[in-house]
Every structure is written in structure tokens, then in C-alpha cells.
Design a protein around this motif. Sequence first.
Motif, PDB file in Angstrom:
ATOM      1  N   TRP A  61       0.814  -1.166   0.129  1.00  0.00           N
ATOM      2  CA  TRP A  61       0.195   0.144   0.045  1.00  0.00           C
ATOM      3  C   TRP A  61       0.517   1.292  -0.146  1.00  0.00           C
ATOM      4  O   TRP A  61       1.764   1.163   1.043  1.00  0.00           O
ATOM      5  N   LEU A  62       0.659   2.350  -0.893  1.00  0.00           N
ATOM      6  CA  LEU A  62       1.306   3.081  -0.978  1.00  0.00           C
ATOM      7  C   LEU A  62       0.640   3.830   0.685  1.00  0.00           C
ATOM      8  O   LEU A  62       1.855   5.558   0.691  1.00  0.00           O
ATOM      9  N   HIS A  63       0.076   3.825   1.109  1.00  0.00           N
ATOM     10  CA  HIS A  63      -0.586   4.952   2.165  1.00  0.00           C
ATOM     11  C   HIS A  63      -1.255   3.734   3.424  1.00  0.00           C
ATOM     12  O   HIS A  63      -1.517   2.361   3.071  1.00  0.00           O
ATOM     13  N   ASP A  64      -1.676   4.328   4.172  1.00  0.00           N
ATOM     14  CA  ASP A  64      -2.793   3.900   5.065  1.00  0.00           C
ATOM     15  C   ASP A  64      -3.941   3.148   4.911  1.00  0.00           C
ATOM     16  O   ASP A  64      -5.210   4.058   4.116  1.00  0.00           O
ATOM     17  N   PRO A  65      -4.019   1.578   4.440  1.00  0.00           N
ATOM     18  CA  PRO A  65      -5.638   1.614   3.908  1.00  0.00           C
ATOM     19  C   PRO A  65      -6.979   1.743   4.705  1.00  0.00           C
ATOM     20  O   PRO A  65      -8.429   1.464   3.749  1.00  0.00           O
ATOM     21  N   GLU A  66      -6.618   1.885   5.835  1.00  0.00           N
ATOM     22  CA  GLU A  66      -7.874   2.521   6.453  1.00  0.00           C
ATOM     23  C   GLU A  66      -7.974   3.709   6.245  1.00  0.00           C
ATOM     24  O   GLU A  66      -9.622   4.137   6.877  1.00  0.00           O
ATOM     25  N   ASP A  67      -7.040   4.302   6.277  1.00  0.00           N
ATOM     26  CA  ASP A  67      -7.599   6.187   6.016  1.00  0.00           C
ATOM     27  C   ASP A  67      -8.327   6.383   4.952  1.00  0.00           C
ATOM     28  O   ASP A  67      -8.544   5.892   3.373  1.00  0.00           O
TER      29      ASP A  67
END
Length: 122
Positions: A61-67
Motif C-alpha cells: 500500500w502507498l498509504h494506510d488502506p484504512e484511511d
Amino acid sequence: MTDKSAMMEKLDARHLLLDGSAAPGTAWCFRSLQELFASGALQDGTPEAPMTVYLAPDVYWLHDPEDGETFRGTEGEFLPYQQKIKCNYLSLIGLSEHPEDVVIAANKWGKVKTVSQIIAIA
């Protein structure tokens, strides 16, 4: 997948491994894209000696997928982006015969989920 032990012997400052199951602190190995970017290990390659990152099968993931925040591009940018990387002669090489086994993912476009949001590296 390529033989992992043989791959580990080839790693150095220009040949890195992204592997979500790597043991913490393993030389030249990173468990996430965030860990790789924060390390400062990416450096410009050359045509003769490119910077190479091998990707073990996983979803990165390029970031937090829960965001759930919807990502917006900046003024003057054609498309929104999650991460910009400046690294000349960078090669990303998936370590699987099946491109769908090595995925770089982002979901910053709200509730819509399309195939274009996931990039498979072959």
C-alpha cells in the motif's frame, strides 16, 4: 517466485528487496513502501547500473488502506498522486510468474474502487 536465498545474496546498495514477510533489520530488505521511502536507500541509477527494487509477492500500500480521506491532487498536477519518487533509472521487478501476485495499491479516490487503482508489477 525466484529462489529467495539466491536473491538475498544478490542484494546490495543498488539491488533492494521489498518483502512484507522479511525479518526486521534484514540488510537491503524493506517490509513496506513507507519503510523503503523513509530509509533513503533509493538512489539514482545509471544506464549501466540501474537502481533495482525486487518485489516479493504481496500487496504493498502507498498509504494506510484504512484511511478514508479522499485524496486530491495539487494545483497544476494532471492526476492526483500518493507518492512522488525521484530516482533516475529505477527498475521495479516483481518476483512472480503472475503479475497479479505483486501489487502496489492505493485507495484515495473515495468509495469508488476500480482496477485502475491497483497497479500490478510484472
